[in-house]
Design an enzyme around this catalytic site. Structure first.
Site, PDB file in Angstrom:
ATOM      1  N   CYS A   1      -2.519   9.755   2.261  1.00 43.14           N
ATOM      2  CA  CYS A   1      -1.714   9.011   1.808  1.00 43.14           C
ATOM      3  C   CYS A   1      -0.158  10.010   1.750  1.00 43.14           C
ATOM      4  O   CYS A   1      -0.192  10.774   0.777  1.00 43.14           O
ATOM      5  CB  CYS A   1      -1.653   8.203   0.568  1.00 43.14           C
ATOM      6  SG  CYS A   1      -0.477   7.469  -0.213  1.00 43.14           S
TER       7      CYS A   1
ATOM      8  N   CYS B   1       2.060   9.357  -1.896  1.00 41.08           N
ATOM      9  CA  CYS B   1       1.197   9.593  -3.059  1.00 41.08           C
ATOM     10  C   CYS B   1      -0.122   9.937  -3.137  1.00 41.08           C
ATOM     11  O   CYS B   1      -0.663  10.925  -2.735  1.00 41.08           O
ATOM     12  CB  CYS B   1       1.677   8.399  -4.090  1.00 41.08           C
ATOM     13  SG  CYS B   1       1.399   6.809  -3.587  1.00 41.08           S
ATOM     14  N   SER B   2      -0.864   9.038  -3.468  1.00 36.21           N
ATOM     15  CA  SER B   2      -2.265   9.166  -3.372  1.00 36.21           C
ATOM     16  C   SER B   2      -2.988   7.967  -3.189  1.00 36.21           C
ATOM     17  O   SER B   2      -4.305   7.714  -3.912  1.00 36.21           O
ATOM     18  CB  SER B   2      -2.866   9.888  -4.386  1.00 36.21           C
ATOM     19  OG  SER B   2      -2.597   9.440  -5.605  1.00 36.21           O
ATOM     20  N   CYS B   3      -2.548   7.042  -2.498  1.00 37.65           N
ATOM     21  CA  CYS B   3      -3.310   5.678  -2.270  1.00 37.65           C
ATOM     22  C   CYS B   3      -4.807   6.108  -1.607  1.00 37.65           C
ATOM     23  O   CYS B   3      -4.683   6.921  -0.725  1.00 37.65           O
ATOM     24  CB  CYS B   3      -2.476   4.829  -1.402  1.00 37.65           C
ATOM     25  SG  CYS B   3      -1.106   4.099  -2.021  1.00 37.65           S
TER      26      CYS B   3
END
Lengths: 227, 129
Positions: free
Chosen positions: A110, A113-115
């Site tokens: 991702c 961000c940190s999906c």
């Protein structure tokens, strides 16, 4: 918001939801003031990884390895195929499964961000959230793979999938050789978290029954995550 | 930090705060940000910013407030209240103020919106000060 609308919505810029913005703002101010050390925080969060754990994802992969009909369903409509095993997210994220073949290796990131497909993989490891992984995997995926001690046969194409708030990817790794006799439950033990992100390969059957150290190997061998 | 040390830190938090959702092996999180909020709280407690009874008081105020405004409190909103409590206690203890937190919120939102998809969102240094 209708599901249809979600799936066809096209973003040309990034988006963080209200909760993510509040968590980030707190993290920023607490880091600035020296109350938290992001590395220490990540190490603490890492200890919860096995709580949610990648076991759900491993069950999905093992099922696809033994059940051809399920495999095809998974590749065609992963959201429904995964939900049929009761592993769906509460926000109804759209899941897409990408399959590794001898010609093609898939990796998931991702970039913004940190999906992460947490209903199937649990909490993301700290390296997944690190800026170096997020930026480098797109530019130079094979050197990132090398840092995870993964070497692919010459000529393998690498495809990198960028997750978003709407679409989460899961890699379906190739079934290791010499596993014809193994049951679904034994097969699931071969499926590591990293093999479903694409930064690792499934374990070989010979690795089963040895100590548990392999489970955390990638956390310590993460790509350079220092800022 | 070993896993054992971490689990003993968890035990302290779990003993002090009855309401934390858990199973036999520790706290349960439904989404990654919940673990982040939990871990930040643990870190602030260890820095001595508040005691567990002080934390419990702020958290239960947040839960009561949400119930009063119609939250059915089925457990799935627990960490939303936790996050509100964390913002409040951080402000109350003078670590920051609501304006600065609001400014960071806007900065992150702005950074997200101006970041083309496919690039990491970063907060530029000059904006966060």
């Amino acid at each position: 918001m209708s599901e249809d609308h979600d799936h066809h919505h096209h973003h040309d810029h990034s988006h963080l939801d209200d909760t993510a913005l509040r968590v980030r703002s707190l993290e920023t101010v607490l880091t600035e003031k020296g109350y938290i050390d992001p590395e220490a925080l990540n190490r603490l969060i890492d200890t919860y990884e096995n709580q949610v754990g990648p076991k759900n994802g491993a069950a999905v992969v093992a099922r696809a390895w033994v059940d051809e009909e399920y495999r095809q369903w998974l590749l065609k409509d992963a959201t429904a195929a995964i939900a049929s095993l009761d592993f769906s997210g509460r926000q109804g994220e759209h899941m897409v499964v990408v399959e590794n073949t001898p010609q093609e290796h898939n990796m998931v990131v991702c970039t913004l961000c940190s999906c992460y497909p947490w209903p199937v993989l649990g909490l993301p490891p700290s390296w997944y959230k690190s800026a170096p992984y997020r930026s480098r995997v797109v530019i130079d995926p094979s050197s990132v793979l090398a840092e995870f001690n993964v070497t692919l046969p010459e000529g393998t194409r690498i495809t990198v999938w960028d997750s978003t708030a709407e679409v989460r990817y899961l890699v379906l790794p190739m079934r290791p050789a010499g596993t014809d006799q193994l049951s679904g439950a034994k097969l699931a033990e071969l499926v590591t978290r990293d093999s479903m992100i694409g930064t690792g390969l499934p374990l070989s059957p010979a690795a089963l029954g040895k100590d548990d150290s392999h489970k955390n190997r990638s956390s310590t061998n993460a790509p350079n995550s220092q800022p | 930090m070993t896993a054992k040390e971490n689990s003993s830190r968890n035990d302290k938090a779990l003993n002090a705060i009855d309401s934390i959702p858990r199973n036999e092996s520790g706290p349960i999180f439904n989404e990654p940000w919940e673990a982040e909020a939990f871990a930040m709280t643990l870190a602030l407690y260890e820095k001595g910013l508040f005691t567990w009874p002080e934390w419990a008081a702020v958290l239960s105020e947040e839960i009561n407030r949400a119930q009063a405004t119609g939250d059915p409190d089925l457990g799935d909103t627990y960490y939303r209240h936790w996050l509100s409590a964390l913002e409040r206690i951080v402000i109350k203890q003078g670590v920051t103020n609501a304006e600065h937190l609001g400014q960071l919120y806007d900065d992150w939102n702005h950074a997200a919106h101006t970041t083309p998809h496919g690039e990491p969102i970063v907060l530029s240094r000059d904006k966060s000060d």
